[in-house]
Write a protein that holds these residues in place. Sequence first.
Motif, PDB file in Angstrom:
ATOM      1  N   LEU A   6      -8.744  -0.026  -8.119  1.00 56.87           N
ATOM      2  CA  LEU A   6      -8.465  -1.462  -8.152  1.00 56.87           C
ATOM      3  C   LEU A   6      -9.782  -2.209  -8.037  1.00 56.87           C
ATOM      4  O   LEU A   6     -10.456  -2.145  -6.998  1.00 56.87           O
ATOM      5  N   LEU A   7     -10.138  -2.922  -9.100  1.00 57.11           N
ATOM      6  CA  LEU A   7     -11.372  -3.699  -9.122  1.00 57.11           C
ATOM      7  C   LEU A   7     -11.045  -5.156  -8.832  1.00 57.11           C
ATOM      8  O   LEU A   7     -10.352  -5.807  -9.612  1.00 57.11           O
ATOM      9  N   GLY A   8     -11.533  -5.652  -7.704  1.00 51.96           N
ATOM     10  CA  GLY A   8     -11.258  -7.023  -7.308  1.00 51.96           C
ATOM     11  C   GLY A   8     -10.283  -7.067  -6.156  1.00 51.96           C
ATOM     12  O   GLY A   8      -9.114  -6.692  -6.311  1.00 51.96           O
ATOM     13  N   CYS A   9     -10.745  -7.507  -5.000  1.00 54.34           N
ATOM     14  CA  CYS A   9      -9.924  -7.489  -3.793  1.00 54.34           C
ATOM     15  C   CYS A   9      -9.676  -8.908  -3.296  1.00 54.34           C
ATOM     16  O   CYS A   9      -9.946  -9.245  -2.137  1.00 54.34           O
ATOM     17  N   GLY A  10      -9.157  -9.736  -4.205  1.00 56.15           N
ATOM     18  CA  GLY A  10      -8.783 -11.099  -3.867  1.00 56.15           C
ATOM     19  C   GLY A  10      -7.276 -11.246  -3.859  1.00 56.15           C
ATOM     20  O   GLY A  10      -6.539 -10.283  -3.671  1.00 56.15           O
ATOM     21  N   ALA A  11      -6.799 -12.482  -4.108  1.00 54.43           N
ATOM     22  CA  ALA A  11      -5.365 -12.776  -4.017  1.00 54.43           C
ATOM     23  C   ALA A  11      -4.553 -11.980  -5.028  1.00 54.43           C
ATOM     24  O   ALA A  11      -3.529 -11.378  -4.690  1.00 54.43           O
ATOM     25  N   ILE A  12      -4.997 -11.961  -6.292  1.00 51.73           N
ATOM     26  CA  ILE A  12      -4.225 -11.246  -7.310  1.00 51.73           C
ATOM     27  C   ILE A  12      -4.385  -9.738  -7.137  1.00 51.73           C
ATOM     28  O   ILE A  12      -3.466  -8.965  -7.417  1.00 51.73           O
ATOM     29  N   GLY A  13      -5.549  -9.305  -6.643  1.00 48.64           N
ATOM     30  CA  GLY A  13      -5.729  -7.895  -6.344  1.00 48.64           C
ATOM     31  C   GLY A  13      -4.771  -7.427  -5.266  1.00 48.64           C
ATOM     32  O   GLY A  13      -4.232  -6.314  -5.333  1.00 48.64           O
ATOM     33  N   ARG A  14      -4.526  -8.283  -4.288  1.00 45.54           N
ATOM     34  CA  ARG A  14      -3.578  -7.941  -3.222  1.00 45.54           C
ATOM     35  C   ARG A  14      -2.178  -7.741  -3.778  1.00 45.54           C
ATOM     36  O   ARG A  14      -1.441  -6.836  -3.363  1.00 45.54           O
ATOM     37  N   LEU A  15      -1.786  -8.594  -4.721  1.00 48.04           N
ATOM     38  CA  LEU A  15      -0.462  -8.462  -5.335  1.00 48.04           C
ATOM     39  C   LEU A  15      -0.323  -7.113  -6.040  1.00 48.04           C
ATOM     40  O   LEU A  15       0.681  -6.418  -5.888  1.00 48.04           O
ATOM     41  N   HIS A  16      -1.363  -6.725  -6.799  1.00 44.51           N
ATOM     42  CA  HIS A  16      -1.311  -5.436  -7.493  1.00 44.51           C
ATOM     43  C   HIS A  16      -1.323  -4.273  -6.503  1.00 44.51           C
ATOM     44  O   HIS A  16      -0.602  -3.287  -6.684  1.00 44.51           O
ATOM     45  N   ALA A  17      -2.128  -4.393  -5.468  1.00 46.00           N
ATOM     46  CA  ALA A  17      -2.188  -3.323  -4.468  1.00 46.00           C
ATOM     47  C   ALA A  17      -0.829  -3.127  -3.809  1.00 46.00           C
ATOM     48  O   ALA A  17      -0.393  -1.989  -3.575  1.00 46.00           O
ATOM     49  N   ARG A  18      -0.146  -4.218  -3.513  1.00 45.70           N
ATOM     50  CA  ARG A  18       1.164  -4.132  -2.868  1.00 45.70           C
ATOM     51  C   ARG A  18       2.161  -3.384  -3.750  1.00 45.70           C
ATOM     52  O   ARG A  18       2.969  -2.593  -3.259  1.00 45.70           O
ATOM     53  N   ASN A  19       2.110  -3.643  -5.053  1.00 49.18           N
ATOM     54  CA  ASN A  19       3.044  -2.986  -5.971  1.00 49.18           C
ATOM     55  C   ASN A  19       2.662  -1.548  -6.275  1.00 49.18           C
ATOM     56  O   ASN A  19       3.534  -0.701  -6.515  1.00 49.18           O
ATOM     57  N   LEU A  20       1.378  -1.242  -6.282  1.00 52.73           N
ATOM     58  CA  LEU A  20       0.920   0.095  -6.641  1.00 52.73           C
ATOM     59  C   LEU A  20       0.935   1.072  -5.466  1.00 52.73           C
ATOM     60  O   LEU A  20       1.180   2.276  -5.649  1.00 52.73           O
ATOM     61  N   ALA A  21       0.668   0.580  -4.271  1.00 55.10           N
ATOM     62  CA  ALA A  21       0.430   1.454  -3.121  1.00 55.10           C
ATOM     63  C   ALA A  21       1.537   2.485  -2.861  1.00 55.10           C
ATOM     64  O   ALA A  21       1.227   3.632  -2.508  1.00 55.10           O
ATOM     65  N   PRO A  22       2.820   2.147  -3.044  1.00 56.49           N
ATOM     66  CA  PRO A  22       3.842   3.171  -2.776  1.00 56.49           C
ATOM     67  C   PRO A  22       3.876   4.316  -3.782  1.00 56.49           C
ATOM     68  O   PRO A  22       4.527   5.332  -3.530  1.00 56.49           O
ATOM     69  N   HIS A  23       3.176   4.161  -4.897  1.00 57.88           N
ATOM     70  CA  HIS A  23       3.348   5.102  -6.005  1.00 57.88           C
ATOM     71  C   HIS A  23       2.090   5.899  -6.361  1.00 57.88           C
ATOM     72  O   HIS A  23       2.196   6.924  -7.040  1.00 57.88           O
ATOM     73  N   VAL A  24       0.913   5.428  -5.948  1.00 57.60           N
ATOM     74  CA  VAL A  24      -0.330   6.064  -6.368  1.00 57.60           C
ATOM     75  C   VAL A  24      -1.319   6.105  -5.211  1.00 57.60           C
ATOM     76  O   VAL A  24      -1.120   5.463  -4.175  1.00 57.60           O
ATOM     77  N   GLU A  25      -2.383   6.863  -5.405  1.00 54.82           N
ATOM     78  CA  GLU A  25      -3.530   6.807  -4.496  1.00 54.82           C
ATOM     79  C   GLU A  25      -4.496   5.753  -5.014  1.00 54.82           C
ATOM     80  O   GLU A  25      -4.845   5.760  -6.193  1.00 54.82           O
ATOM     81  N   LEU A  26      -4.934   4.866  -4.154  1.00 47.46           N
ATOM     82  CA  LEU A  26      -5.785   3.752  -4.573  1.00 47.46           C
ATOM     83  C   LEU A  26      -7.213   3.922  -4.079  1.00 47.46           C
ATOM     84  O   LEU A  26      -7.462   4.347  -2.940  1.00 47.46           O
TER      85      LEU A  26
END
Length: 375
Positions: A6-26
């Motif tokens: 995940l490149l970019g750890c701002g507001a939209i990055g947080r949204l993607h991290a929340r959706n991805l975290a249960p399914h992949v290694e980040l």
Amino acid sequence: MKRIGLLGCGAIGRLHARNLAPHVELVFCSRRRESAQEFRKEFGGVGVVERYEDLLAMEEVAAVVIATPPEAHTAQVVQALKAGKAVMVEKPMCASQVEVDEIGAALAAKPDAVLMVAENYYYKPSLTLMKEVIEWDGIGAVQRISVKKLTQQNAKGWKSAYGALLEGGIHFIALMADLADTALAAAARGSIAAVDGPVDSGAAGGSADAKNAEREDGEPSGDTGGEAGGNTIDTEAITAKPCAPSEIAAEFPTLKRGEREERQSKVQLRWDGIAGSLHYAWDTASLLKGVFQHSIIEGDRGRILFESNGIYIHIRGGGRRGLTFPGVRDLMGYGKMTRDFLACLEEPGRKPYSNFERANRDLRIVFEAYEQLSI
């Protein structure tokens, strides 16, 4: 389990991290190592890096999600494709037609590559339902699509350098174009595909909390990533070739002389037999912050009235009538969008619905509208 950077750890990055975290290694990547470390603490993950090049060099990383400002997208997408990574890049894909062409050339050099643009509106359950109604001739031949979203939003930071149509209105350009694609494909077939009776109007009920329905970019939050409630027909089941409108006209009624970063636009589009209009604004006071405004699709035998964010839909036509809430648990489509991207990583040859071709079409509409800024 797939590993994704995940490149970019701002507001939209947080949204993607929340959706991805249960399914992949980040693996989190940010110029500010502290931000990446905060994300790892919040979402888990297996690593933190500061340099994008180091992320791309990790053989175990199968894909990257790019959640950075638009001016950085082109170089980052091209680098990732050359490194053999699957890519999901935030919308807008880029900020000029020259950049679109550069990304297109890089993708053409890697024909098996996966490039997804994170245009979540393509995956909204409300859009899926409206496309289905058009597909089974629920309102007859579509004649007009009129969309309105007016709200007050203070563009801060990097967003201040971009017009509201490019940064936010492109969501609704995508929505309108996808509806037009479906209507044109149905008309071209000469007969509407049969379905087994009308769709159950008792879709998942409930109402969106208007007070909590707004996220940072002016769109309702709806980012839980849950399964869409109500009608859950796959987007892929109603897939039509992206069609560019034959006519594009635009005006920017509140733009002051010498400015380029518009905050309100009125765009008129025309496809074969279909007229489209979009009124989109970031500079208009709205008591409910853009929630509970209405848009409409008019057919020759009925119409679809919908809350512009997709909270509810009212259908008046043959076979189905009444009010429905098509999917409040994944209101904005982020869950389904994430699942599409992950499926592309698991299934060789699969391409995302929100692909380069659709992004290219949508951006061309915006860029042609902007050409009229100087007229």
